[in-house]
Motif scaffolding. Structure first.
Motif, PDB file in Angstrom:
ATOM      1  N   HIS A  83       6.026   2.313 -14.589  1.00 61.51           N
ATOM      2  CA  HIS A  83       5.613   3.504 -13.831  1.00 61.51           C
ATOM      3  C   HIS A  83       4.724   3.193 -12.630  1.00 61.51           C
ATOM      4  N   SER A  84       4.683   1.940 -12.198  1.00 65.60           N
ATOM      5  CA  SER A  84       3.928   1.637 -10.983  1.00 65.60           C
ATOM      6  C   SER A  84       4.650   2.282  -9.800  1.00 65.60           C
ATOM      7  N   THR A  85       3.937   2.514  -8.739  1.00 64.57           N
ATOM      8  CA  THR A  85       4.504   3.249  -7.606  1.00 64.57           C
ATOM      9  C   THR A  85       4.658   2.403  -6.357  1.00 64.57           C
ATOM     10  N   THR A  86       4.577   1.095  -6.499  1.00 60.26           N
ATOM     11  CA  THR A  86       4.714   0.231  -5.325  1.00 60.26           C
ATOM     12  C   THR A  86       6.040  -0.518  -5.299  1.00 60.26           C
TER      13      THR A  86
ATOM     14  N   LEU B 241       7.865   7.363  -3.950  1.00 53.29           N
ATOM     15  CA  LEU B 241       8.181   8.540  -4.755  1.00 53.29           C
ATOM     16  C   LEU B 241       9.552   8.385  -5.400  1.00 53.29           C
TER      17      LEU B 241
ATOM     18  N   GLN C 251       2.469   4.881  -2.154  1.00 52.98           N
ATOM     19  CA  GLN C 251       3.127   5.236  -3.398  1.00 52.98           C
ATOM     20  C   GLN C 251       4.572   5.623  -3.112  1.00 52.98           C
TER      21      GLN C 251
ATOM     22  N   GLU D 133       0.844  -1.192   0.000  1.00 54.89           N
ATOM     23  CA  GLU D 133       0.000   0.000   0.000  1.00 54.89           C
ATOM     24  C   GLU D 133       0.875   1.237   0.000  1.00 54.89           C
TER      25      GLU D 133
ATOM     26  N   VAL E 248       7.894   7.812   0.667  1.00 55.53           N
ATOM     27  CA  VAL E 248       6.539   7.333   0.380  1.00 55.53           C
ATOM     28  C   VAL E 248       5.583   8.519   0.480  1.00 55.53           C
ATOM     29  N   TYR E 249       4.727   8.671  -0.503  1.00 51.04           N
ATOM     30  CA  TYR E 249       3.776   9.780  -0.578  1.00 51.04           C
ATOM     31  C   TYR E 249       2.964   9.900   0.711  1.00 51.04           C
TER      32      TYR E 249
ATOM     33  N   GLY F  13      12.406   3.769 -10.079  1.00 53.16           N
ATOM     34  CA  GLY F  13      11.115   3.108 -10.170  1.00 53.16           C
ATOM     35  C   GLY F  13      11.087   2.196 -11.384  1.00 53.16           C
TER      36      GLY F  13
END
Length: 90
Positions: free
Chosen positions: A38-41, A9, A7, A5, A67-68, A34
């Motif tokens: 382009h996934s953010t996990t 950065l 995002q 869970e 992490v966002y 990353g």
């Protein structure tokens, strides 16, 4: 490294810096990127040979990533007993 869970950065088009600490040693900067989709996990630590070399003699590795809306949480991994014969990297 991957989280379930949130995002991370660290975009694929612009590297970011993650802090890594092996056992009780000083924190070190590693460059990360990353994934191409382009996934953010997920995030990939560059210079993995340096990372693995340090990890081989460590019991605990702590990785701090951006992490966002969470700042820079630290994730702890117990890596003691790493079996070098099962490592397939270069």
């Amino acid at each position: 490294m991957q989280i379930e869970e949130g995002q991370i950065l660290c975009p694929s088009y612009d590297d970011c810096t993650v802090r890594v600490r092996f056992d009780d040693g000083p924190s070190e900067n590693f460059t990360a990127a990353g994934p191409a989709d382009h996934s953010t996990t997920s995030v990939f630590i560059r210079n993995y040979s340096r990372f693995v070399q340090r990890m081989r003699s460590a019991e605990v590795v702590r990785i701090q990533i951006p992490v966002y809306q969470e700042g820079n949480p630290t994730f702890e991994f117990r890596v003691g007993g790493f079996d070098n014969s099962r490592y397939t990297g270069s």
